[in-house]
Structures are given as structure tokens and as C-alpha cells.
Motif scaffolding. Structure first.
Motif, PDB file in Angstrom:
ATOM      1  N   GLU A  96      -1.159  -5.204 -11.675  1.00  0.00           N
ATOM      2  CA  GLU A  96      -0.571  -5.931 -12.792  1.00  0.00           C
ATOM      3  C   GLU A  96      -0.230  -4.979 -13.920  1.00  0.00           C
ATOM      4  OE1 GLU A  96      -3.442  -8.924 -13.859  1.00  0.00           O
ATOM      5  OE2 GLU A  96      -2.834 -10.207 -12.202  1.00  0.00           O
ATOM      6  N   GLY A  97       0.828  -5.316 -14.630  1.00  0.00           N
ATOM      7  CA  GLY A  97       1.238  -4.507 -15.769  1.00  0.00           C
ATOM      8  C   GLY A  97       1.839  -5.388 -16.848  1.00  0.00           C
ATOM      9  N   LEU A  98       1.900  -4.852 -18.035  1.00  0.00           N
ATOM     10  CA  LEU A  98       2.470  -5.573 -19.171  1.00  0.00           C
ATOM     11  C   LEU A  98       3.772  -4.923 -19.596  1.00  0.00           C
ATOM     12  CD1 LEU A  98      -0.734  -6.045 -21.357  1.00  0.00           C
ATOM     13  CD2 LEU A  98       0.366  -7.745 -19.906  1.00  0.00           C
ATOM     14  N   LYS A 111      12.210  -9.075 -12.691  1.00  0.00           N
ATOM     15  CA  LYS A 111      12.168  -8.757 -11.248  1.00  0.00           C
ATOM     16  C   LYS A 111      12.682  -7.348 -10.986  1.00  0.00           C
ATOM     17  CE  LYS A 111      10.792 -11.874  -8.292  1.00  0.00           C
ATOM     18  NZ  LYS A 111       9.385 -11.831  -8.029  1.00  0.00           N
ATOM     19  N   LYS A 112      13.773  -6.960 -11.655  1.00  0.00           N
ATOM     20  CA  LYS A 112      14.329  -5.616 -11.469  1.00  0.00           C
ATOM     21  C   LYS A 112      13.318  -4.556 -11.893  1.00  0.00           C
ATOM     22  CE  LYS A 112      19.257  -6.625 -11.873  1.00  0.00           C
ATOM     23  NZ  LYS A 112      20.476  -6.431 -12.681  1.00  0.00           N
ATOM     24  N   LEU A 113      12.660  -4.785 -13.025  1.00  0.00           N
ATOM     25  CA  LEU A 113      11.632  -3.844 -13.490  1.00  0.00           C
ATOM     26  C   LEU A 113      10.482  -3.762 -12.489  1.00  0.00           C
ATOM     27  CD1 LEU A 113      11.390  -4.629 -17.302  1.00  0.00           C
ATOM     28  CD2 LEU A 113      12.007  -2.438 -16.285  1.00  0.00           C
ATOM     29  N   GLN A 114      10.032  -4.913 -12.006  1.00  0.00           N
ATOM     30  CA  GLN A 114       8.950  -4.944 -11.013  1.00  0.00           C
ATOM     31  C   GLN A 114       9.334  -4.168  -9.765  1.00  0.00           C
ATOM     32  OE1 GLN A 114       6.742  -9.159 -11.929  1.00  0.00           O
ATOM     33  NE2 GLN A 114       7.988  -9.094 -10.148  1.00  0.00           N
ATOM     34  N   ASN A 115      10.537  -4.404  -9.275  1.00  0.00           N
ATOM     35  CA  ASN A 115      10.980  -3.720  -8.058  1.00  0.00           C
ATOM     36  C   ASN A 115      11.073  -2.214  -8.270  1.00  0.00           C
ATOM     37  OD1 ASN A 115      11.163  -6.141  -6.695  1.00  0.00           O
ATOM     38  ND2 ASN A 115      13.342  -6.399  -7.075  1.00  0.00           N
ATOM     39  N   LYS A 116      11.594  -1.792  -9.400  1.00  0.00           N
ATOM     40  CA  LYS A 116      11.736  -0.356  -9.676  1.00  0.00           C
ATOM     41  C   LYS A 116      10.367   0.320  -9.776  1.00  0.00           C
ATOM     42  CE  LYS A 116      14.260   3.216 -10.466  1.00  0.00           C
ATOM     43  NZ  LYS A 116      15.101   3.769  -9.414  1.00  0.00           N
ATOM     44  N   ILE A 117       9.455  -0.311 -10.505  1.00  0.00           N
ATOM     45  CA  ILE A 117       8.112   0.262 -10.648  1.00  0.00           C
ATOM     46  C   ILE A 117       7.386   0.248  -9.306  1.00  0.00           C
ATOM     47  CG2 ILE A 117       5.853  -0.052 -11.733  1.00  0.00           C
ATOM     48  CD1 ILE A 117       7.396  -1.026 -14.238  1.00  0.00           C
ATOM     49  N   SER A 118       7.562  -0.813  -8.541  1.00  0.00           N
ATOM     50  CA  SER A 118       6.946  -0.886  -7.212  1.00  0.00           C
ATOM     51  C   SER A 118       7.428   0.250  -6.325  1.00  0.00           C
ATOM     52  CB  SER A 118       7.270  -2.225  -6.545  1.00  0.00           C
ATOM     53  OG  SER A 118       6.631  -3.278  -7.215  1.00  0.00           O
ATOM     54  N   GLN A 119       8.726   0.551  -6.380  1.00  0.00           N
ATOM     55  CA  GLN A 119       9.285   1.651  -5.592  1.00  0.00           C
ATOM     56  C   GLN A 119       8.727   2.987  -6.049  1.00  0.00           C
ATOM     57  OE1 GLN A 119      13.524   1.356  -6.050  1.00  0.00           O
ATOM     58  NE2 GLN A 119      13.735  -0.252  -4.505  1.00  0.00           N
ATOM     59  N   LEU A 120       8.684   3.187  -7.359  1.00  0.00           N
ATOM     60  CA  LEU A 120       8.199   4.467  -7.894  1.00  0.00           C
ATOM     61  C   LEU A 120       6.714   4.688  -7.596  1.00  0.00           C
ATOM     62  CD1 LEU A 120       9.972   4.499 -11.378  1.00  0.00           C
ATOM     63  CD2 LEU A 120      10.482   5.983  -9.424  1.00  0.00           C
ATOM     64  N   GLU A 121       5.924   3.640  -7.740  1.00  0.00           N
ATOM     65  CA  GLU A 121       4.474   3.758  -7.579  1.00  0.00           C
ATOM     66  C   GLU A 121       3.998   3.494  -6.150  1.00  0.00           C
ATOM     67  OE1 GLU A 121       2.369   4.886  -9.921  1.00  0.00           O
ATOM     68  OE2 GLU A 121       4.132   5.192 -11.191  1.00  0.00           O
ATOM     69  N   VAL A 125       3.866  -4.577  -7.583  1.00  0.00           N
ATOM     70  CA  VAL A 125       3.541  -4.713  -8.988  1.00  0.00           C
ATOM     71  C   VAL A 125       3.980  -6.091  -9.487  1.00  0.00           C
ATOM     72  CG1 VAL A 125       4.076  -3.835 -11.308  1.00  0.00           C
ATOM     73  CG2 VAL A 125       3.789  -2.244  -9.410  1.00  0.00           C
ATOM     74  N   GLU A 126       3.153  -6.700 -10.324  1.00  0.00           N
ATOM     75  CA  GLU A 126       3.522  -7.921 -11.023  1.00  0.00           C
ATOM     76  C   GLU A 126       3.465  -7.636 -12.510  1.00  0.00           C
ATOM     77  OE1 GLU A 126       1.348 -12.004 -11.941  1.00  0.00           O
ATOM     78  OE2 GLU A 126       1.978 -11.863  -9.841  1.00  0.00           O
ATOM     79  N   LEU A 127       4.584  -7.846 -13.184  1.00  0.00           N
ATOM     80  CA  LEU A 127       4.654  -7.586 -14.610  1.00  0.00           C
ATOM     81  C   LEU A 127       4.576  -8.896 -15.385  1.00  0.00           C
ATOM     82  CD1 LEU A 127       7.511  -4.932 -14.668  1.00  0.00           C
ATOM     83  CD2 LEU A 127       5.051  -4.535 -14.790  1.00  0.00           C
ATOM     84  N   ILE A 128       3.903  -8.808 -16.533  1.00  0.00           N
ATOM     85  CA  ILE A 128       3.776  -9.945 -17.426  1.00  0.00           C
ATOM     86  C   ILE A 128       4.450  -9.557 -18.733  1.00  0.00           C
ATOM     87  CG2 ILE A 128       2.152 -11.408 -18.685  1.00  0.00           C
ATOM     88  CD1 ILE A 128       0.145 -10.641 -16.352  1.00  0.00           C
ATOM     89  N   ASN A 129       5.380 -10.383 -19.166  1.00  0.00           N
ATOM     90  CA  ASN A 129       6.130 -10.120 -20.381  1.00  0.00           C
ATOM     91  C   ASN A 129       5.355 -10.626 -21.593  1.00  0.00           C
ATOM     92  OD1 ASN A 129       9.345 -11.236 -21.679  1.00  0.00           O
ATOM     93  ND2 ASN A 129       8.272  -9.363 -22.083  1.00  0.00           N
ATOM     94  N   LYS A 130       5.008  -9.721 -22.491  1.00  0.00           N
ATOM     95  CA  LYS A 130       4.324 -10.080 -23.729  1.00  0.00           C
ATOM     96  C   LYS A 130       5.319  -9.894 -24.879  1.00  0.00           C
ATOM     97  CE  LYS A 130       0.052 -10.733 -22.304  1.00  0.00           C
ATOM     98  NZ  LYS A 130      -0.707 -11.921 -22.466  1.00  0.00           N
TER      99      LYS A 130
END
Length: 132
Positions: A96-98, A111-121, A125-130
Motif C-alpha cells: 500500500e502507498g499514499l 490506476k496509471k500510477l499504481q500500474n507504473k509503480i507496480s512495474q517499477l517495484e 501496489v494499491e495507492l490511496i489518494n489523500k
């Protein structure tokens, strides 16, 4: 308790998706949470409201909401659903990430951010928007 039920029934993914959907509905209708916590209504009346309004959700999720009402914790329903989501993510190996922003990010951007971070890492990854 809901997480234990999800594990026992081997339905972590299904219950997690339903809990996320309920959370989304409750966030969009915060007055409903206030209604569930309204002590001018009896617990039975609030349970009836739950039965009529969120009957489409899994019976164990509905039971969780009723337990929160009975224990005067309806105002904490979002926090409880968030904790359940974290337990499910942990069990599934999802990190999880913020993401902080001044305006809410739309689903596609998140979703695009999640996919990009998932690929890099190389991990889901599941991102939560704060919103700040």
C-alpha cells in the motif's frame, strides 16, 4: 473478525472488493454514516435501515455494520473498512502507498500510477489518494 471469515471462506478477494465498494458509497454519502450513529433512533431502527439500504452486500459485511451500530461505533465504519482492506492486502502480498494531492485524483489517473509503480517495484501496489 471479518478478515477471519474471509480467510475461512477463502473469499479474501471477493469480500475485499465488496468492502471497497461499500466504503466508496459511504464516502459519497457521509450523511448516511451520521444517520447510523444517530442515538435518537433505536439500534433496531438503525439495523432496519441497514437491512433496507445495503442488503446487496455480503451478509457478513452487513453484520459488521450492525455490530458497529450496536457498539456506538458507526462513525468509525470507514476506519474499520480501511483496516480490513489493509489486512486483505497484506494477505495477498499487495503493498500500500499514499498519493497526496490537492484535488482528488480520478480513478484512471490513480490506476496509471499504481500500474507504473507496480512495474517499477515488481510488486502489486494499491495507492490511496489523500487530499491535503
Amino acid at each position: 473478525a471479518l478478515f477471519s471469515i474471509a480467510v475461512d471462506r477463502n473469499q479474501i478477494n471477493e469480500l475485499q472488493l465488496e468492502a471497497k465498494e461499500l466504503r466508496k458509497v459511504l464516502i459519497e454519502n457521509r450523511d448516511f454514516i451520521v444517520l447510523l450513529g444517530n442515538s435518537f433512533l433505536s439500534v433496531e431502527e438503525r439495523d432496519q435501515i441497514v437491512d433496507k439500504t445495503i442488503k446487496a452486500f455480503d451478509e457478513d459485511i452487513v453484520s459488521l455494520i450492525k455490530v458497529l451500530i450496536k457498539n456506538n461505533r458507526a462513525n468509525q465504519v470507514i476506519d474499520v473498512l480501511d483496516a480490513f482492506n489493509s489486512y486483505c492486502n497484506n494477505a495477498r502480498g499487495v503493498e500500500e502507498g499514499l498519493v497526496y494531492s490537492v484535488v482528488p485524483l480520478d480513478e484512471l489517473t490513480l490506476k496509471k500510477l499504481q500500474n507504473k509503480i507496480s512495474q517499477l517495484e515488481k510488486v502489486e501496489v494499491e495507492l490511496i489518494n489523500k487530499i491535503v
